[in-house]
Design an enzyme around this catalytic site. Structure first.
Site, short mmCIF file in Angstrom:
data_model
loop_
_atom_site.label_atom_id
_atom_site.label_comp_id
_atom_site.label_asym_id
_atom_site.label_seq_id
_atom_site.Cartn_x
_atom_site.Cartn_y
_atom_site.Cartn_z
CE LYS A 280 81.98 -6.63 37.13
NZ LYS A 280 81.31 -7.81 36.51
CB SER B 110 78.97 -5.87 34.31
OG SER B 110 79.42 -7.08 34.91
CB SER C 276 79.74 -9.72 33.31
OG SER C 276 78.40 -9.36 33.42
#
Length: 431
Positions: free
Chosen positions: A79, A148, A172
């Protein structure tokens, strides 16, 4: 087997195929890059992707090391809030355009040391909060992939990489995994080093992992922990007592999700598994509110530089304003209240001999629209208590996955992962 099928294999399957000389690393990499070329123009899971040529050059420049390593040069993704040396880490924000770290995050170093090759960075929402990135849901481009860690979840669900790292401060990892239909794991708080990972709220931040196979998560977890015992012991209890939390107190749960949870329980209950309702006097709802307040206070102090640029999205700006207006004494009170409720929850688990707790991973299937990432309330209570959590798809509605959460005990992450695999496969075999 054709090239385009190798990308659907687990890490453990790929390692066995390489070790048995059934396939070359280059053929495997061809399969993943072919899949990316096919899917990513629509899904847009990647923020930065190294070329296949660059990938193979890295492998062949140190071929002896990779052939003798644990991971044999297999790919992984991270990420874009996790620092990677020589590759831009923007954290989903224009404020950090052209920010190129000189050092990898500790978790990335561990995977590289084990012979993994970084394929690229996956899309994140702005500072791992609510502003959507460009990623679309692999099952329906009109629906959110969640956030996220949207890019990591979508890349795994679309079989563009076998393993990806994410982070979770609220929901997330669990929410995007549930929306995209892959398996995922969020570690106990402080289980892993978070060095060189963008902090959002230090009392809540945890490392997360995505795959399509729980035993891949077990392997990668142990690699990141620098452990010598890399394989699961597979000590699964035959008679489990599982707590049940419906989530109704936290927010509206869609009927399809409620039905799916009941169906899951029905499929596995015949295997000497007992389900016990979580008592109403344990104030799980209050935990969600404490989570938001703690998060606001800590985010306001972690993102002061970005806040003062005036370039942040309205969602995170509103959160920061709430944190700036909170007294330090109130913040401490929220932390203390969490500890009290956590004690009540742990005492109930011990008294009732509960092994794990199940709950919806999200209110329902991924909602339509790409401007929002879905509601995070189903993960907030477990996250604020710092507990390890997994998710896996248990059903489908409108061709979209519905995910369940399995909540473990603090720092008993190995047991959680092994039993998640057991329950996932059991529910699939009965479904």
């Amino acid at each position: 087997m054709t090239n385009d099928q190798w990308n659907c294999k687990s890490i453990n399957e790929l390692l066995k195929a390489i070790e048995n000389s059934k396939i070359s690393l280059e053929t495997i990499i061809d399969s993943f890059y072919s899949r990316i070329e096919q899917c990513d123009p629509d899904i847009q899971a990647w923020q930065h992707l190294i070329s296949k040529k660059e990938y193979l050059n890295q492998y062949y420049s140190n071929e002896d090391f990779y052939k003798n390593s644990v991971l044999k040069g297999l790919p992984f993704a991270v990420k874009d809030v996790i620092d990677t040396a020589g590759i831009e880490t923007r954290m989903g924000s224009k404020i950090h355009d052209n920010r190129v770290p000189s050092m990898d995050a500790a978790v990335v170093i561990a995977i590289k040391k084990a012979g993994g090759i970084l394929m690229g960075k996956t899309v994140t929402t702005e500072f791992a909060f609510f502003k959507s990135g460009k990623t679309q849901n692999p099952h329906d481009p009109k629906r959110t992939p969640g956030g996220s860690s949207s890019g990591s979840a979508a890349a795994i669900a679309a079989f563009m990489t076998p393993f990806a790292l994410g982070t979770q401060t609220a929901a997330s990892v669990i929410r995007p995994a549930a929306y995209c239909g892959c398996v995922a794991y969020v570690a106990s708080h402080a289980e892993f080093s978070l060095r060189n990972i963008q902090p959002l709220a230090q009392s809540l931040d945890s490392l997360g992992m995505f795959s399509n196979d729980f035993f891949d998560l077990i392997l990668m977890r142990r690699i990141i922990q620098l452990r010598s015992d890399l394989q699961a012991k597979q000590n699964v209890k035959e008679n489990l007592r599982i707590g049940v939390y419906s989530g109704d107190q936290l927010g509206e749960i869609e009927p399809e999700m409620q039905h799916a949870i009941k169906g899951f329980m029905s499929r596995v209950q015949r295997e000497s598994i007992t389900f016990v309702q979580l008592p109403e006097d344990i104030d799980i709802k209050a935990l969600a509110d404490h989570h938001y307040k703690i998060m606001a206070f800590e985010v306001a102090r972690n993102l002061q530089y970005e806040f003062h640029t005036g370039l942040m999205d309205e969602y995170i700006t509103e959160l920061i304003h709430a944190g700036l207006n909170m007294a330090h004494a109130d913040y401490l009170q929220h932390l203390q209240s969490v500890e009290k409720i956590k004690t009540d929850y742990v005492n109930w688990m011990n008294k009732a001999s509960i092994d794990f707790t199940i709950a919806p991973a999200a209110p329902g299937i991924a909602p339509l629209g790409l401007e929002k990432t879905g509601q995070p309330f189903m993960s907030r209570p477990w996250q604020v208590m710092g507990l390890p959590v997994t998710t896996f798809p248990m059903a489908h509605q409108q061709n979209m996955p519905l995910g369940i959460q399995l909540v473990g005990k603090f720092h008993q992450d190995d047991e959680l992962l092994e039993h998640s695999d057991y329950l996932y496969k059991l529910s699939q075999s009965k479904g």
